[in-house]
Enzyme design. Structure first.
Site, short mmCIF file in Angstrom:
data_model
loop_
_atom_site.label_atom_id
_atom_site.label_comp_id
_atom_site.label_asym_id
_atom_site.label_seq_id
_atom_site.Cartn_x
_atom_site.Cartn_y
_atom_site.Cartn_z
N CYS A 1 0.84 -1.20 0.00
CA CYS A 1 0.00 0.00 0.00
C CYS A 1 0.87 1.24 0.00
CB CYS A 1 -0.93 0.00 1.22
SG CYS A 1 -0.04 0.01 2.80
N CYS B 1 3.45 1.62 2.79
CA CYS B 1 4.72 0.92 2.58
C CYS B 1 5.67 1.79 1.76
CB CYS B 1 4.48 -0.40 1.84
SG CYS B 1 3.52 -1.62 2.77
N ASP C 1 -11.32 -32.03 -26.02
CA ASP C 1 -10.49 -33.23 -26.12
C ASP C 1 -10.49 -33.90 -24.74
OD1 ASP C 1 -8.54 -35.05 -27.18
OD2 ASP C 1 -7.03 -33.92 -26.06
N ASP D 1 -5.00 -30.15 -26.51
CA ASP D 1 -3.60 -29.97 -26.12
C ASP D 1 -2.61 -30.71 -26.99
OD1 ASP D 1 -4.14 -32.61 -25.18
OD2 ASP D 1 -2.42 -32.42 -23.84
N ASP E 1 -4.71 -32.34 -32.08
CA ASP E 1 -5.75 -31.32 -31.88
C ASP E 1 -5.48 -30.07 -32.71
OD1 ASP E 1 -7.21 -32.80 -29.96
OD2 ASP E 1 -5.77 -32.25 -28.42
#
Length: 790
Positions: A101, A104, A506, A682, A686
């Site tokens: 923040c 800090c 898939d 993947d 595919d």
């Protein structure tokens, strides 16, 4: 102090041990979790910075008990490319952990400026960066960094510092232009007010001229310094023969400025210096806020870019040495301490380790790794130190590839943005024509008001909101996706994803983990151990998840390996031809759902594998269905395994033993019905369906070919990110529609009012700026998108 202390440790908020450390601060006894936090709190108190505890809105960072050694940071080769010389000494920017923040940042600024030899310091809580200016003749850099670490803010060298410095210079220039505009506009409006109040024309001509010339003087730097981005933009647009927003803005400002100068010289009735400078101020403010919105939206990309550390511990004969990451080479053995960041891609040497890959995947859960598993640059080592053997460095790491992919997506203009730009360009030309017509009409009615009303028409209808409506929304949405670990690789990915109404999935590596396990092996002839080695050799370089099922420490070398998507893999081992895959392909037998090893006609072995379903697959499928995307499962695996997965996930439409051509044909059939297909996969097989679908998503662990064919990549393991991305894409489309609708409605209302003389140039500038701020604020709502709802 009057601290708003957390419930645990007074300094960091973490749970207190059974016997906490107690420190006395300003007459009150405080409990802290460790001596490190106690020392930090005491130093803050002794330095007179106790206001930090009153100002902060979250707990501080825990202070490490074992101080890090920053002496290597004093070396010239480490500072090279990060620190640069200044008249007072040197300057460097570091990235700090634990800065949450503004309090800090305030604490860091004041603490560092108390260090001997530090001439300046500046912390940015948004970017997590700290700029340090110091004099090396009085102090090295290492004790300054040690002070940062002693307060719980662990520093790291920032990557891409040259680009960050340029962004900082650009921001500072914009702030300077905005400051000059604000000061000049305030003064110009103050003097203009005196002229406006002379409603009875009783002011002496000399006094009137004095106010006008003073207004001219304070307006000139606003027009030519603060307004320079618009003037330069107009020059570029006219040179390229595509007049746009900058042309309209600069023309309006210059018309108001020079017409006012002419009227001042000739003693005319009206001047519009105040309208010119108000236009520059309001539009600069809107542009500054839009830049800040883009900056925060792209913070995830910057985090990725700087995630790779600048230093690494490399093993050498007799010990280890700390070297810049740029000095690492393939094959080097690197040590990574607990809590440190992996500097390069590599393979784990130790037996086991736990890695936090949240920066790469968006998932905060630690990932367990075993010996030989891949490790990625940017991951954080958890629990215990580890050793890895480097396989890829620099631009070749997965981290660098992800950064480049997201950067390309954010820099490419999508269709909807190009459409908005084209509309804005045509609108600008039409607006000039409309202003000329309005001027001509009013010249016949009230010549003294003709210029003022034409100027108001130009200002009030400036298409700033239209130009900001799309890019701000897209930048914010891309930033949110990147924070989730979803990387958009195509310019039109979000638009296409929002329109999808059916999803094709898939199985292996998508709905399942892609970690097949061998649970049955039968030798038809010969020794099953030998056949397993042959199968492992064929799969070793096939790029298929099945390689994990046959992984062995020592395997023979396979040559002439060739993958036939949908069938299997073939190659030579010890000079003999083998095939591994479906029964008819490998052994000339009827398909039974198992994996066979043979030579095409003779069977040598039969293998049975299984692949666990992802834990969140059922929830993800249900969420997709709730979002109006009925799931279809298409897999190249056997019927029994596909039916089992489909049944467990509630998918009614499924098909097994699908070749890449079969999958693509199924997608084409859905598209022929008017459906917009989202494909998720993947593997290599595919790639055709991912390329043929309306929009496609590849899993991060999949084949590179699948990534190149996809529009988006799920960098994490959670499949729930898929429905989240769909929901965000649809919300982005709605917000873009809202922004475009607002821009259109605003112009429909404002343009006639200005043409009728009800809106003056000053009020027109205010309305234009308000319109731009509305669309920017609306787009920023995309950064607060959470979870999935139907």
């Amino acid at each position: 102090m009057n601290p708003s202390a957390p419930s645990g440790c007074f300094h960091c908020g973490e749970p207190l041990p059974a016997d906490p450390v107690r420190v006395r601060l300003d007459g009150a006894e405080r409990e802290v979790c460790c001596a490190g936090c106690g020392a930090a709190a005491s130093w803050i108190r002794d330095a007179g910075l106790g206001d930090y505890y009153r100002l902060r809105d979250s707990a501080g960072a825990r202070v490490d008990l074992s101080p890090a050694d920053y002496s290597a940071w004093d070396r010239a080769d480490v500072q090279a490319g990060h620190a640069f010389d200044t008249p007072e000494g040197r300057e460097i920017t570091v990235v700090c952990e634990g800065m949450h923040c503004a309090a800090c940042a305030w604490l860091i600024d004041h603490a560092l400026r108390r260090e001997p030899g530090v001439s300046d310091a500046g912390a940015n809580a948004i970017t997590g960066r700290v700029r340090i200016a110091w004099d090396p003749r009085h102090t090295p850099l290492s004790p300054v960094l040690a002070r940062l670490a002693s307060l719980g803010y662990r520093p790291h060298l920032a990557q891409g510092e040259a680009a960050e410095r340029e962004r900082r210079r650009e921001r500072n220039r914009l702030i300077a232009r905005l400051g000059v505009a604000a000061l000049g506009t305030t003064q110009a409006m103050m003097f203009a007010e005196a002229l406006y109040l002379d409603t009875a024309n009783e002011m002496a001509p000399a006094t009137r001229d004095f106010f006008r010339w003073i207004t001219f003087l304070v307006s000139t730097p606003v027009v030519f310094f603060s307004g320079w981005p618009f003037l330069a933009g107009m020059a570029t647009e006219l040179r390229e023969r595509r007049p746009g927003m900058d042309t309209l803005v600069a023309t309006s400002v210059l018309l108001a400025y020079f017409a006012s100068l002419v009227e001042t010289l000739r003693g005319g009735a009206h001047v519009w210096f105040d309208a010119a400078v108000m236009f520059v101020l309001f539009l600069l403010a809107a542009r500054f806020l839009e830049r800040m919105a883009r900056r925060q939206a792209s913070a995830r990309l910057d985090t990725l870019a700087r995630a790779q550390p600048a230093l690494a511990w490399r093993e050498v004969t007799g010990g280890r040495e700390q070297v810049p990451v740029s000095a690492l080479c393939t094959g080097d053995v690197v040590q990574v301490g607990a809590g440190d960041t992996v500097p390069a891609d590599g393979e784990l040497i130790d037996e086991a380790a736990a890695l936090d890959e949240s920066l790469l995947t968006g998932e905060s859960t630690a990932v367990a790794k075993a010996a030989g598993d891949p490790l990625y640059a940017g991951s954080a080592c958890r629990e215990a130190p580890l050793r890895l053997r480097v396989t890829r460095t620099g631009a070749d790491t997965r981290l660098s590839q992800l950064v480049r992919a997201v950067d390309r997506a954010q820099s490419t203009r999508p269709r909807v943005a190009r459409f908005a730009d084209a509309v804005a360009q045509r609108f600008v030309v039409s607006l000039f024509v409309a202003a000329i017509i309005v001027f001509a009409v009013w010249w016949q009615l009230q010549p003294e008001r003709a210029f003022e009303i034409a100027l108001a028409v130009l200002v009030v209808s400036c298409p700033c909101a239209l130009s900001l409506a799309v890019p701000t929304a897209l930048a914010t949405a891309h930033g949110t996706l990147a924070r989730w670990g979803v990387l958009a690789l195509g310019a039109d990915s979000l638009e296409s994803l929002a329109r999808a109404d059916v999803v094709v999935l898939d199985k292996t590596g998508t709905l399942t983990l892609g970690q097949p396990r061998l649970h049955g092996a039968q030798a038809i002839e010969g020794d099953i151990g030998h056949w397993r080695q042959v199968a492992a050799a064929l799969e070793a370089n096939a790029g298929h998840p099945l390689a994990l099922a046959f992984a062995m420490h020592e395997v023979p070398v396979a040559t002439a390996v060739r993958t036939l998507p949908g069938h299997g893999v073939q190659g030579q081992v010890d000079g003999r031809d083998y095939r591994l895959g479906r029964a008819e392909f490998a052994a000339g037998r009827a398909d039974d759902g198992a994996l066979w090893l043979g030579d095409g006609s003779t069977a040598f072995a039969r293998f049975e594998t299984s692949d666990p379903v992802r834990e969140d697959a059922a929830d993800a499928v249900a969420s997709l269905r709730a979002l109006g995307l009925p799931p279809h499962l298409l897999s190249g695996d056997g019927e029994a395994s596909v039916a089992a997965v489909a049944g467990s996930l509630g998918i009614e439409d499924f098909a097994s033993r699908q070749s890449p051509e079969d999958k693509l044909a199924a997608v084409r059939a859905l598209q022929a019905q008017g459906r917009r297909v989202l494909a998720v996969g993947d593997g290599i097989n595919d790639a055709p369906v991912l390329a043929g679908a309306d929009v496609s998503v590849a899993m991060a662990g999949g084949a590179p070919l699948a990534h190149r064919s996809a529009d988006l990549v799920l960098a994490g393991a959670s499949l729930m990110r898929l429905p989240q991305a769909v929901q965000l894409a649809r919300r982005t489309r709605r917000i873009i529609g809202q922004n475009l609708g607002w821009a259109l409605a605003y112009n429909v209302v404002a343009l006639p009012l200005a043409a009728l003389g009800h809106i003056g140039p000053g009020l027109a500038a205010l309305g234009m700026a308000a319109s731009s701020l509305v669309v920017t604020a609306n787009a920023l709502r995309l950064g607060r998108t959470k979870g999935v709802t139907a």
